[in-house]
Design an enzyme around this catalytic site. Structure first.
Site, PDB file in Angstrom:
ATOM      1  N   ASP A  43       0.831  -1.200   0.000  1.00  0.00           N
ATOM      2  CA  ASP A  43       0.000   0.000   0.000  1.00  0.00           C
ATOM      3  C   ASP A  43       0.874   1.262   0.000  1.00  0.00           C
ATOM      4  OD1 ASP A  43      -2.066   1.908   0.535  1.00  0.00           O
ATOM      5  OD2 ASP A  43      -3.225   0.347   1.545  1.00  0.00           O
ATOM      6  N   THR A  84      -6.758   3.623  -2.509  1.00  0.00           N
ATOM      7  CA  THR A  84      -6.580   2.234  -2.093  1.00  0.00           C
ATOM      8  C   THR A  84      -7.621   1.267  -2.656  1.00  0.00           C
ATOM      9  OG1 THR A  84      -5.414   2.823  -0.070  1.00  0.00           O
ATOM     10  CG2 THR A  84      -6.533   0.702  -0.084  1.00  0.00           C
ATOM     11  N   ARG A 168     -10.797  -3.269   2.885  1.00  0.00           N
ATOM     12  CA  ARG A 168     -10.848  -3.172   1.419  1.00  0.00           C
ATOM     13  C   ARG A 168      -9.634  -3.820   0.757  1.00  0.00           C
ATOM     14  NH1 ARG A 168     -10.227   1.901   3.762  1.00  0.00           N
ATOM     15  NH2 ARG A 168      -8.398   3.149   3.179  1.00  0.00           N
ATOM     16  N   ASP A 353      -0.982  -0.351  -4.711  1.00  0.00           N
ATOM     17  CA  ASP A 353      -2.317   0.145  -5.059  1.00  0.00           C
ATOM     18  C   ASP A 353      -2.316   1.599  -5.501  1.00  0.00           C
ATOM     19  OD1 ASP A 353      -1.622   1.048  -2.543  1.00  0.00           O
ATOM     20  OD2 ASP A 353      -3.614   0.792  -1.685  1.00  0.00           O
TER      21      ASP A 353
END
Length: 545
Positions: A43, A84, A168, A353
């Protein structure tokens, strides 16, 4: 007679040799798929982090993936905004928000005016703890994922397990058919899921939670892995534009990791990645991934890099230390996979992401342009202008993902021309420093954007979930706070992310031609011999022969 016998013996040997070779080739052909696919999403990882900290990385983590794998050096997101939820969905669907529907972490439903969280689902409940942190599922994702397609191709005899601190980051990669998607609940430091997947946590997950690993990590505090003076790739430790962890007076090492909820703080430390790795290794063992003569899939997202990046920025010692520790976690994972399966039986890919912008305060300290856009001031300017021009400041009903949502019923009632509305809003926003242009999302083709940016905006837009007008800022300007940084723009510093493939059938290679995030699942489908996801638009990345 002797000669005839010799000829006959020769023929027998030849036939046996051919049969053996055929059998060997048949055996090899049975390995048409790896035992396990491991997808890693880091991330908020910019592409340059592969090289920025390279001298400090171990030989068996990032460097091994780069040395022994396929490195797509110019890999970019092909839409905006880069956030994200949209990123994880796009990696695993092989398409863009305009198709898969995840246009942001949140959006306003145009039909109802209701604000929607990307994975919310009121029809399911939490499994593993109390509260609503498990009222989640992939129902808002409109297309299938590569994880779905791989299970379909094997008549659902394989398994998909997805893991991330963020809901998520686990739910969207797991797709609609995951055997289990798990995310972290900081109330009790537990890994949880929802009734979409199961009625109760497996015994191994309950046991893992009972070990209180999160609390044990937090109790260690956070100091640098190496002497702090050796972090020469980063700015000094105490800077006014860095954020602070809860209960801290300065953004400096060592971090005590104290506060009202230390189990939440773990997200903003390297330990969040480490406990994710711990849980992933346990999942492989307990779910027997890669051991059932099918190709299983482990979708793994390391979320703490995002929390640390937001708080401290790309030039912080905190971020450098986080990546050095993540490198060790990845090395441990790769070493485990080697011992468990062998390199040639596991296919690993690593990407991100989204990437991230520099902290404007840091840029200013180096006499470079950039800034924090005064979003609330700009919105007030726009509403005042609408009141003056049309007699109503209620036309704007929402603001998400750098987009303004307009009340279409009121627009029609007041008989307002859309082009005039666009002009009034654009003029109001132009008064605020940092504004580049305001794009009418229904008329991107006729905007003043250059062609590559038109495509990015169009790919991120869906009329059912996106706003009417998108606010595009100048490079290195963003909507955020005075400390730390963020992302979501269409500029390269937000779109350029790593893409590495390693393991099964992958030979060392570097590709400098442009690839897009949509290519990942399309390529995996081709390599694995299954159908690509239902909305796929990607191209197949060639594998070195």
């Amino acid at each position: 007679m002797k000669k005839t016998t010799q000829v006959f013996a020769y023929l027998i040997i030849s036939v046996l040799s051919i049969s053996t070779a055929w059998a060997q080739n048949k055996t090899k052909s049975l390995a048409k798929r790896p035992a396990l696919v491991v997808g890693i999403v880091v991330d908020q990882m910019r592409y340059d982090y592969l090289y920025k900290y390279q001298d400090r990385y171990s030989e068996n983590g990032f460097k091994r993936l780069m040395r022994e794998g396929l490195n797509c050096q110019d890999n970019h997101y092909n839409y905006a905004p880069t956030v994200t939820a949209a990123g994880h969905a796009s990696v695993y669907t092989g398409t863009v928000p305009a198709v898969h529907g995840i246009v942001g972490n949140d959006w306003t439903d145009v039909a109802t005016g209701k604000k929607v969280y990307c994975t919310e689902d009121s029809t399911v409940t939490t499994v593993g703890t109390t509260g609503k942190t498990g009222f989640m599922s992939p129902k808002n994702l409109w297309t299938s994922t590569i994880t779905d397609q791989l299970r379909i191709s094997q008549n659902f005899r394989s398994k998909t397990i997805a893991i991330a601190l963020k809901d998520r980051g686990a739910i969207l990669p797991g797709g609609h058919t995951a055997n289990g998607s798990y995310w972290y609940d900081s109330k009790e430091g537990r890994w949880i899921t929802s009734t979409f997947y199961m009625k109760e946590l497996p015994a191994w997950v309950q046991k893992f939670n009972a070990e209180e690993k999160a609390l044990n990590y937090v109790k260690q505090g956070w100091n640098t892995l190496y002497p702090i003076e050796t972090y020469v790739q980063s700015a000094e430790d105490n800077l006014p534009f860095e954020g602070k962890l809860p209960s801290e007076k300065t953004p400096t090492f060592p971090h005590a990791l104290e506060g009202p909820n230390p189990l939440e703080i773990i997200r903003s430390t390297p330990y969040g990645n480490s406990i994710t790795k711990d849980f992933a290794l346990k999942a492989i063992e307990e779910e027997k991934l890669g051991q059932n003569n099918q190709t299983d899939f482990l979708a793994l997202s390391f979320s703490s890099t995002d929390y640390v990046g937001h708080a401290f920025g790309p030039q912080s010692i905190e971020l450098e230390d986080t990546y050095l520790r993540l490198d060790r976690d990845i090395a441990e994972l790769l070493t485990y996979l080697d011992k468990k399966f062998g390199k040639d039986r596991v296919l690993v890919f690593l990407t991100a992401d989204h990437a991230v912008a520099e902290v404007p305060g840091y840029l200013h300290s180096k006499k470079m342009p950039g800034g924090v856009f005064e979003a609330s001031k700009a919105l007030t300017e726009a509403k005042n202008a609408l009141q003056k021009e049309f007699g109503s400041d209620k036309l704007i009903v929402g603001s998400e993902n750098s987009q303004l949502y307009i009340d279409h019923a009121l627009l029609e009632k007041l008989a307002i021309n859309r082009k005039k509305l666009h002009q009034v809003i654009s003029t109001a926003y132009s008064k605020i420093e940092g504004t580049s242009t305001i794009v009418d999302m229904q008329d991107v083709a006729n905007s003043t954007l250059i062609q590559p940016y038109k495509e990015l905006v169009s790919n991120g837009y869906h009329p059912a979930r996106s706003g009417d007008f998108m606010i595009l800022l100048k490079p290195q300007w963003f909507m955020g706070g005075k400390t730390g940084t963020t992302h979501s723009t269409l500029y390269a510093y937000d779109t350029h992310v790593p893409l590495l493939f390693y393991g099964w059938k992958v030979k060392p290679q570097e590709i400098s031609s442009r690839t897009s995030i949509s290519d990942i699942s399309t390529t995996l489908a081709n390599w694995l011999g299954c159908m690509e996801p239902s909305g796929s638009i990607g191209k197949i990345i060639p594998m070195a022969k």
